[in-house]
Design a protein around this motif. Structure first.
Motif, PDB file in Angstrom:
ATOM      1  N   TYR A  28       0.834  -1.205   0.000  1.00 40.11           N
ATOM      2  CA  TYR A  28       0.000   0.000   0.000  1.00 40.11           C
ATOM      3  C   TYR A  28       0.864   1.250   0.000  1.00 40.11           C
ATOM      4  CZ  TYR A  28      -3.433  -3.382   1.822  1.00 40.11           C
ATOM      5  OH  TYR A  28      -4.244  -4.461   2.010  1.00 40.11           O
ATOM      6  N   HIS A  31      -0.447   4.436   1.118  1.00 38.00           N
ATOM      7  CA  HIS A  31      -0.924   5.358   2.168  1.00 38.00           C
ATOM      8  C   HIS A  31       0.095   5.435   3.307  1.00 38.00           C
ATOM      9  CE1 HIS A  31      -3.548   7.430   4.863  1.00 38.00           C
ATOM     10  NE2 HIS A  31      -3.908   6.377   5.577  1.00 38.00           N
ATOM     11  N   SER A  36      -3.908   1.279   5.494  1.00 42.02           N
ATOM     12  CA  SER A  36      -4.779   1.137   4.315  1.00 42.02           C
ATOM     13  C   SER A  36      -5.747  -0.024   4.446  1.00 42.02           C
ATOM     14  CB  SER A  36      -3.938   0.951   3.048  1.00 42.02           C
ATOM     15  OG  SER A  36      -3.540   2.205   2.550  1.00 42.02           O
TER      16      SER A  36
END
Ligand code: ZN
Length: 143
Positions: free
Chosen positions: A76, A78, A83
């Motif tokens: 991910y 983020h 996430s």
């Protein structure tokens, strides 16, 4: 009726907390006999769902399988590193609506309402709105 709320404290990273009794207390306190109860979770890494509240293994299996569908680590982007919790929130959803009859939530025999924590432990808010569909009450209010 206006929206009411309560707070709860989750104690685990992923956790389901049975809030059925608290929501029913709010319905009873509202004095509304016929209507709709809406539960809304104002968070991006939490959710609300209705499922079995008899066998605790259902909840264990629910969280275990959800971790497989949405793994914690999966490349991910983020920055916050949560996430998976954001995805679970959208998958399960942040609102539920339940019919009220005779001042009771019309849940099935095995159903309970669960607050779903996906990025705890945190202090969380649960919003509850209870709307009347009692026509005698409405006619009185309109007169
Ligand atoms: Zn985040």
């Amino acid at each position: 009726m206006k929206t009411v709320q309560f707070t709860l404290q989750s104690t685990g990273r992923s956790q389901l907390i049975d809030i059925t009794a608290r929501v029913q207390e709010m319905v009873t306190a509202s004095g509304i006999r016929e209507g709709l109860c809406t539960i809304f979770i104002p968070h991006t890494t939490a959710a609300v769902t209705i499922n079995e509240d008899a066998d605790p293994d259902v909840i264990r299996d629910f969280l275990y399988e959800l971790d497989k569908i949405v793994p914690w680590q999966d490349g991910y982007r983020h920055m916050e590193g949560n996430s998976a919790a954001h995805l679970k929130s959208s998958l399960i959803g942040v609102s539920e609506q339940i019919i009220i009859e005779d001042s009771r939530l019309m849940l099935g025999t095995w159903q309970g309402i669960y607050f779903c924590e996906f990025d705890g432990p945190r202090t969380r808010r649960v919003l509850v709105r209870i709307d009347s569909s009692d026509f005698s009450t409405r006619n009185t209010a309109a007169a």
